[in-house]
Design a protein around this motif. Structure first.
Motif, PDB file in Angstrom:
ATOM      1  N   UNK A  71       0.807  -1.216   0.000  1.00  0.00           N
ATOM      2  CA  UNK A  71       0.000   0.000   0.000  1.00  0.00           C
ATOM      3  C   UNK A  71       0.843   1.271   0.000  1.00  0.00           C
ATOM      4  N   UNK A  72       2.163   1.115   0.043  1.00  0.00           N
ATOM      5  CA  UNK A  72       3.061   2.271   0.087  1.00  0.00           C
ATOM      6  C   UNK A  72       3.819   2.403  -1.231  1.00  0.00           C
ATOM      7  N   UNK A  73       4.164   3.618  -1.566  1.00  0.00           N
ATOM      8  CA  UNK A  73       4.900   3.881  -2.797  1.00  0.00           C
ATOM      9  C   UNK A  73       6.351   4.226  -2.448  1.00  0.00           C
ATOM     10  N   UNK A  74       7.258   3.331  -2.793  1.00  0.00           N
ATOM     11  CA  UNK A  74       8.674   3.561  -2.531  1.00  0.00           C
ATOM     12  C   UNK A  74       9.455   3.820  -3.813  1.00  0.00           C
ATOM     13  N   UNK A  75       8.772   4.141  -4.887  1.00  0.00           N
ATOM     14  CA  UNK A  75       9.471   4.450  -6.133  1.00  0.00           C
ATOM     15  C   UNK A  75      10.339   5.684  -5.928  1.00  0.00           C
ATOM     16  N   UNK A  76      11.614   5.552  -6.289  1.00  0.00           N
ATOM     17  CA  UNK A  76      12.569   6.638  -6.112  1.00  0.00           C
ATOM     18  C   UNK A  76      13.101   6.787  -4.711  1.00  0.00           C
ATOM     19  N   UNK A  77      12.652   5.959  -3.754  1.00  0.00           N
ATOM     20  CA  UNK A  77      13.082   6.078  -2.361  1.00  0.00           C
ATOM     21  C   UNK A  77      14.509   5.577  -2.173  1.00  0.00           C
ATOM     22  N   UNK A  78      15.215   6.147  -1.207  1.00  0.00           N
ATOM     23  CA  UNK A  78      16.543   5.675  -0.829  1.00  0.00           C
ATOM     24  C   UNK A  78      16.386   4.605   0.252  1.00  0.00           C
ATOM     25  N   UNK A  79      17.115   3.511   0.085  1.00  0.00           N
ATOM     26  CA  UNK A  79      16.947   2.341   0.948  1.00  0.00           C
ATOM     27  C   UNK A  79      18.299   1.886   1.485  1.00  0.00           C
ATOM     28  N   UNK A  80      18.311   1.415   2.726  1.00  0.00           N
ATOM     29  CA  UNK A  80      19.488   0.760   3.297  1.00  0.00           C
ATOM     30  C   UNK A  80      19.108  -0.671   3.644  1.00  0.00           C
ATOM     31  N   UNK A  81      19.941  -1.613   3.248  1.00  0.00           N
ATOM     32  CA  UNK A  81      19.722  -3.034   3.525  1.00  0.00           C
ATOM     33  C   UNK A  81      20.905  -3.544   4.339  1.00  0.00           C
ATOM     34  N   UNK A  82      20.618  -4.134   5.481  1.00  0.00           N
ATOM     35  CA  UNK A  82      21.666  -4.709   6.326  1.00  0.00           C
ATOM     36  C   UNK A  82      21.744  -6.205   6.049  1.00  0.00           C
ATOM     37  N   UNK A  83      22.920  -6.654   5.598  1.00  0.00           N
ATOM     38  CA  UNK A  83      23.116  -8.061   5.292  1.00  0.00           C
ATOM     39  C   UNK A  83      23.172  -8.314   3.796  1.00  0.00           C
ATOM     40  N   UNK A  84      23.850  -9.411   3.422  1.00  0.00           N
ATOM     41  CA  UNK A  84      24.005  -9.748   2.007  1.00  0.00           C
ATOM     42  C   UNK A  84      23.882 -11.253   1.789  1.00  0.00           C
ATOM     43  N   UNK A 105      27.938   4.197   9.514  1.00  0.00           N
ATOM     44  CA  UNK A 105      26.708   4.935   9.815  1.00  0.00           C
ATOM     45  C   UNK A 105      25.697   4.823   8.685  1.00  0.00           C
ATOM     46  N   UNK A 106      24.436   4.844   9.059  1.00  0.00           N
ATOM     47  CA  UNK A 106      23.367   4.855   8.072  1.00  0.00           C
ATOM     48  C   UNK A 106      23.315   6.195   7.365  1.00  0.00           C
ATOM     49  N   UNK A 107      22.764   6.181   6.154  1.00  0.00           N
ATOM     50  CA  UNK A 107      22.499   7.421   5.462  1.00  0.00           C
ATOM     51  C   UNK A 107      21.091   7.893   5.761  1.00  0.00           C
ATOM     52  N   UNK A 108      20.692   8.970   5.123  1.00  0.00           N
ATOM     53  CA  UNK A 108      19.348   9.522   5.319  1.00  0.00           C
ATOM     54  C   UNK A 108      18.381   8.789   4.386  1.00  0.00           C
ATOM     55  N   UNK A 109      18.000   7.567   4.771  1.00  0.00           N
ATOM     56  CA  UNK A 109      17.207   6.705   3.887  1.00  0.00           C
ATOM     57  C   UNK A 109      15.732   6.699   4.287  1.00  0.00           C
ATOM     58  N   UNK A 110      14.885   6.370   3.319  1.00  0.00           N
ATOM     59  CA  UNK A 110      13.444   6.321   3.549  1.00  0.00           C
ATOM     60  C   UNK A 110      12.989   4.956   4.064  1.00  0.00           C
ATOM     61  N   UNK A 111      13.789   3.931   3.780  1.00  0.00           N
ATOM     62  CA  UNK A 111      13.447   2.562   4.181  1.00  0.00           C
ATOM     63  C   UNK A 111      14.709   1.852   4.631  1.00  0.00           C
ATOM     64  N   UNK A 112      14.672   1.283   5.829  1.00  0.00           N
ATOM     65  CA  UNK A 112      15.780   0.490   6.366  1.00  0.00           C
ATOM     66  C   UNK A 112      15.283  -0.931   6.564  1.00  0.00           C
ATOM     67  N   UNK A 113      16.005  -1.895   6.005  1.00  0.00           N
ATOM     68  CA  UNK A 113      15.612  -3.298   6.117  1.00  0.00           C
ATOM     69  C   UNK A 113      16.757  -4.108   6.700  1.00  0.00           C
ATOM     70  N   UNK A 114      16.511  -4.791   7.789  1.00  0.00           N
ATOM     71  CA  UNK A 114      17.498  -5.728   8.335  1.00  0.00           C
ATOM     72  C   UNK A 114      17.200  -7.114   7.798  1.00  0.00           C
ATOM     73  N   UNK A 115      18.093  -7.633   6.951  1.00  0.00           N
ATOM     74  CA  UNK A 115      17.930  -8.991   6.415  1.00  0.00           C
ATOM     75  C   UNK A 115      18.899  -9.966   7.073  1.00  0.00           C
TER      76      UNK A 115
END
Length: 271
Positions: free
Chosen positions: A116-129, A177-187
């Motif tokens: 239900x959310x629009x993250x198009x163009x959003x900056x994201x940080x993902x923890x883990x690979x 340090x994290x950046x100024x992101x709109x979405x942070x995901x810990x994987x």
């Protein structure tokens, strides 16, 4: 054929898994004569496990968790091209000809709470690979997000993931340090029971950011506590867990789970 059909979840460790509770709840709600079990499988025993289940007519398939999501791809067929797209499998099942095939329901499970959310163009940080990150990055690539920063121990691996999924962004260390992101995901498994805590400063995140932790044991992770203390929107690991489980349930048991009882299921899971 006599006996009760069953499916399983495999991993190392596996005692923490809530998948048997979820699938068992749905099986009971639907009045189905089937079982869903947890099975401890070590990396050394993965090949033997698949070989043994291959010839068991009662076995409907298995969910795959840490640390097998990548290794299992070498042991089953891949008709959907999961190896070249997501690059990790979390669900193994038997096709109509009896062959074992792999797929991935993590990407759909991750995306479901964000639909239900629009993250198009959003900056994201993902923890883990790792394997879970692959499913998340696959989903992010379909969401047309902006820049993706992966925080990982292995920079080369993380850069390969960005390139493989066609995402623009950068790689930082786990402690950076994290950046100024709109979405942070810990994987990563950090913060999960039995693993080290995830230590991260959320101060750089804007007030409208969303923090998503796929860890579900404990449900209230240190990351989510910190996010809620900041007044940030959060998504916990049960949302993804239930979403991916629902897709797998249909594959295993050829029936749709009763999603209208999700509130009851969540209450059971956190009791």
């Amino acid at each position: 054929m006599t006996g009760t059909p069953y499916a399983e979840v495999i991993g190392d460790p596996i005692a923490h898994s809530k998948s048997p509770l979820i699938h068992g709840f749905w099986l009971k709600a639907l009045g189905m004569e089937a079982e869903y079990r947890a099975c401890h499988v070590t990396p050394e025993g993965l090949g033997d496990y698949i070989a043994a289940r291959r010839d068991d007519p009662l076995w409907r398939g298995c969910n795959v968790t840490i640390p097998h999501k990548i290794a299992v791809m070498e042991l089953v067929a891949d008709p959907g091209g999961v190896r070249s797209s997501i690059g990790a499998m979390n669900t193994i099942a038997r096709d109509e000809k009896g062959a074992l095939i792999g797929t991935n329901t993590d990407a759909g499970g991750f995306y479901a709470p964000l639909g239900q959310s629009d993250f198009s163009g959003a900056d994201v940080a993902v923890i883990g690979a790792g394997g879970a990150a692959r499913a998340v990055l696959f989903a992010l690539s379909r969401m047309e997000v902006g820049s993706v920063t992966i925080h990982a121990r292995n920079a080369l691996k993380a850069m390969g993931l960005l390139a493989g999924f066609g995402l623009k962004g950068q790689v930082r260390g786990m402690a950076d340090a994290l950046g100024e992101v709109d979405l942070l995901v810990n994987t990563s498994p950090l913060g999960m029971k039995g693993f080290d805590p995830l230590v991260v400063d959320l101060d750089p995140l804007p007030d409208g950011a969303l923090v998503y932790d796929i860890v579900y044991n404990p449900l209230e992770t240190g990351l989510l506590k910190a996010a809620r203390a900041r007044g940030l929107e959060t998504v916990d690991g049960l949302d993804m867990l239930i979403g991916q489980a629902a897709l797998a349930f249909e594959i295993f048991f050829d029936a749709a789970p009763p999603r209208d009882r999700d509130a009851e299921l969540r209450a059971l899971l956190i009791a």
